[in-house]
Motif scaffolding. Sequence first.
Motif, mmCIF file in Angstrom:
data_model
loop_
_atom_site.group_PDB
_atom_site.id
_atom_site.type_symbol
_atom_site.label_atom_id
_atom_site.label_comp_id
_atom_site.label_asym_id
_atom_site.label_seq_id
_atom_site.Cartn_x
_atom_site.Cartn_y
_atom_site.Cartn_z
ATOM 1 N N LEU B 78 -4.089 6.804 5.360
ATOM 2 C CA LEU B 78 -3.765 6.063 6.583
ATOM 3 C C LEU B 78 -2.806 4.904 6.325
ATOM 4 O O LEU B 78 -2.242 4.338 7.262
ATOM 5 C CB LEU B 78 -5.047 5.548 7.241
ATOM 6 N N ALA B 82 -0.170 2.654 8.796
ATOM 7 C CA ALA B 82 -0.266 1.196 8.912
ATOM 8 C C ALA B 82 1.045 0.529 8.534
ATOM 9 O O ALA B 82 1.549 -0.340 9.254
ATOM 10 C CB ALA B 82 -1.405 0.678 8.027
ATOM 11 N N CYS B 86 3.483 -1.608 11.155
ATOM 12 C CA CYS B 86 3.744 -3.029 10.882
ATOM 13 C C CYS B 86 5.231 -3.232 10.603
ATOM 14 O O CYS B 86 5.833 -4.214 11.046
ATOM 15 C CB CYS B 86 2.912 -3.519 9.699
ATOM 16 N N PHE B 230 -12.721 4.058 3.636
ATOM 17 C CA PHE B 230 -12.245 3.613 2.333
ATOM 18 C C PHE B 230 -13.446 3.415 1.415
ATOM 19 O O PHE B 230 -14.488 2.998 1.886
ATOM 20 C CB PHE B 230 -11.458 2.304 2.472
ATOM 21 N N GLU B 240 -10.294 -0.890 0.214
ATOM 22 C CA GLU B 240 -9.789 -1.727 1.311
ATOM 23 C C GLU B 240 -8.664 -2.654 0.859
ATOM 24 O O GLU B 240 -7.650 -2.784 1.532
ATOM 25 C CB GLU B 240 -10.933 -2.567 1.890
ATOM 26 N N PHE B 243 -5.464 -0.874 0.318
ATOM 27 C CA PHE B 243 -4.849 -0.496 1.590
ATOM 28 C C PHE B 243 -4.129 -1.680 2.217
ATOM 29 O O PHE B 243 -2.970 -1.572 2.653
ATOM 30 C CB PHE B 243 -5.933 0.031 2.538
ATOM 31 N N ILE B 244 -4.809 -2.831 2.254
ATOM 32 C CA ILE B 244 -4.232 -3.996 2.914
ATOM 33 C C ILE B 244 -2.979 -4.468 2.179
ATOM 34 O O ILE B 244 -1.927 -4.699 2.791
ATOM 35 C CB ILE B 244 -5.284 -5.126 3.021
ATOM 36 N N SER B 247 -0.061 -1.780 2.385
ATOM 37 C CA SER B 247 0.570 -1.717 3.706
ATOM 38 C C SER B 247 1.412 -2.958 3.959
ATOM 39 O O SER B 247 2.506 -2.867 4.518
ATOM 40 C CB SER B 247 -0.500 -1.589 4.792
ATOM 41 N N LEU B 248 0.896 -4.116 3.525
ATOM 42 C CA LEU B 248 1.641 -5.371 3.698
ATOM 43 C C LEU B 248 2.966 -5.305 2.954
ATOM 44 O O LEU B 248 4.036 -5.558 3.511
ATOM 45 C CB LEU B 248 0.783 -6.539 3.191
ATOM 46 N N SER B 251 5.392 -2.718 4.428
ATOM 47 C CA SER B 251 5.931 -3.061 5.741
ATOM 48 C C SER B 251 7.078 -4.053 5.612
ATOM 49 O O SER B 251 7.987 -4.070 6.433
ATOM 50 C CB SER B 251 4.838 -3.625 6.648
#
Lengths: 71, 492
Positions: B78, B82, B86, B230, B240, B243-244, B247-248, B251
């Motif tokens: 995912l 994300a 973003c 997750f 988690e 992922f965060i 994605s940050l 993006s």
Amino acid sequence: MSKVPRVFRGRRHLLWLLVPYVLYLGALPLVNRVHPVVFGIPFLFFWMLAATLATPLAVWLAYRGDRRRRT
Amino acid sequence: MNAAVATSVFGVFMVATVALGLLAVRGRGSQGGLTEWSVGGRSLGPVFIWVLMAGESYTSFSYLGAAGWGYNFGAPVLYVLAYLSCGYAVGYVVGPMLWAYARRHDLVGITDMIAHRYASPRLGALVAVLATVCLLPYIQLQITGMGVVVSTISYGAISLYWAYFLGFAVTTGFVVVSGLRGSAWVSVLKDVLVIGTLGFLACYVPFHYFGGYGELFRRLTEEKAQWLTFPGHTSGGLGESWFITTSLLNSLTVVIFPTTVAGYLSARDADALRRNAIALPFYQVLLLVPILLGMAALFVVPGLTGAGSNLALFQLITDSLPAWAVGIIGVAAALSSIVPMAVFMLVIGTMWGRSVLGAVPRLAGRQKLWSQVVVVAAGSLALLLTYTLPNTLVRLSLISYEGMAQLVPMLLLGLLWRRLTLAGALSGLLAGGAVVCWLVFTDRDPLWGVNAGLLALALNVAVALAVTYALPAPADTRPDDEVLAQEALPAA
């Protein structure tokens, strides 16, 4: 240094653009779960779908802010 | 029989692709030079921009990797959704900003912008070389991705080696002549097929195998719950925090990725980009289809491992559909390799034609020609390495995105903040790049559950600030307007 770059000056509505970050990333610890199942969809996947549909709305709100400022 | 039908369908569409790519520039002659070829003469309207940028984001990974990740790990895939969403939000600001800067100063890519910002053609050339190292692996990924798809949907009639060559030949066949405009035209065909076939598969597969979505989700929830949150199923640390942070980082990177920027610069006006930023996230809903079908494949074709799991989606397709339909879906997947590959080759050509070879005074007169030569050279090199040393580029691809991320401070911070110096930005870039290479090649990514590229980016910014403040400000007498980005004003 305290000077805000010209690109952002007077565009506080750009904060709307943080909405996808909050939905996808900030909220993750709360939504990383299978239940409750919504419309049959496991919760995490439902949330990601909802966030994907909410992102255009957030960007549109930023766009609306830009348009208002100009007229 | 099956092989003949699917291969014929595929062949017809490949010929149509080259023809469409070439038709895009019919009647335009050789006018416009590098700007016409590299960024479509800055003339594309909102529809073409949407088609092109959606086309770039939906690559062979979407058909193969997304399904494969869904099959192997589940939820971690995912991150693609994300970071793209973003990234589109950030692109709402960055796109028009870069577009206006490039237009004002007649620039065609990020290396060009960096050279202008820091008044240093040499820095532009250096960044072009580094960016090429990060981009070459993507050409190979598209070549191999297309090869796997083509040999699968032709039921083995087209061998992997020929399929690799086909991908290279079709792409080079139009992009050398028609540049970005040709890629945009081919994207139209691609998007129609991708939306059509994925929409069909989303309706067909769950009903064919499970009698409906309810049953598919019920079985996933009951039997494969591990895939639904997750850190996913045996993902090896893709939790988690991974992922965060991933994605940050992605993006922020996707908005300066040279292929994305080529899309930005091709826009007719800044408003086309803003509207596009609103409309693009809708395309990502389509990404959920291969992810979901990859997970559905767990029940239909269990036990796929390694590279085989990347074919999770195509196993379902060849198992349940007639040959002509397999052929059309194969064309959609092949075009999902061809369009991004074309733009990757194009931006490498543009960077070299403008910032490396174009910076040599004796060669500067023929920038478009040099760009076209480099397109063929870069494509050939990637194809050759695919045949001879496939692992070299695969290994390199691990640092591609995280490496490219290290250009974010030099480009974006540089365009917003006058004080940032060349020495500071370059020191940061080298420090960040070194950390990425070290962590990735020693298998320490993710480190403490955090994406290694984000850690490197933090160091990058810290070094850039420290060096900038430690050294005296250089004497650059140009006014701020000349150096920094402006907000793009609405079209008159």
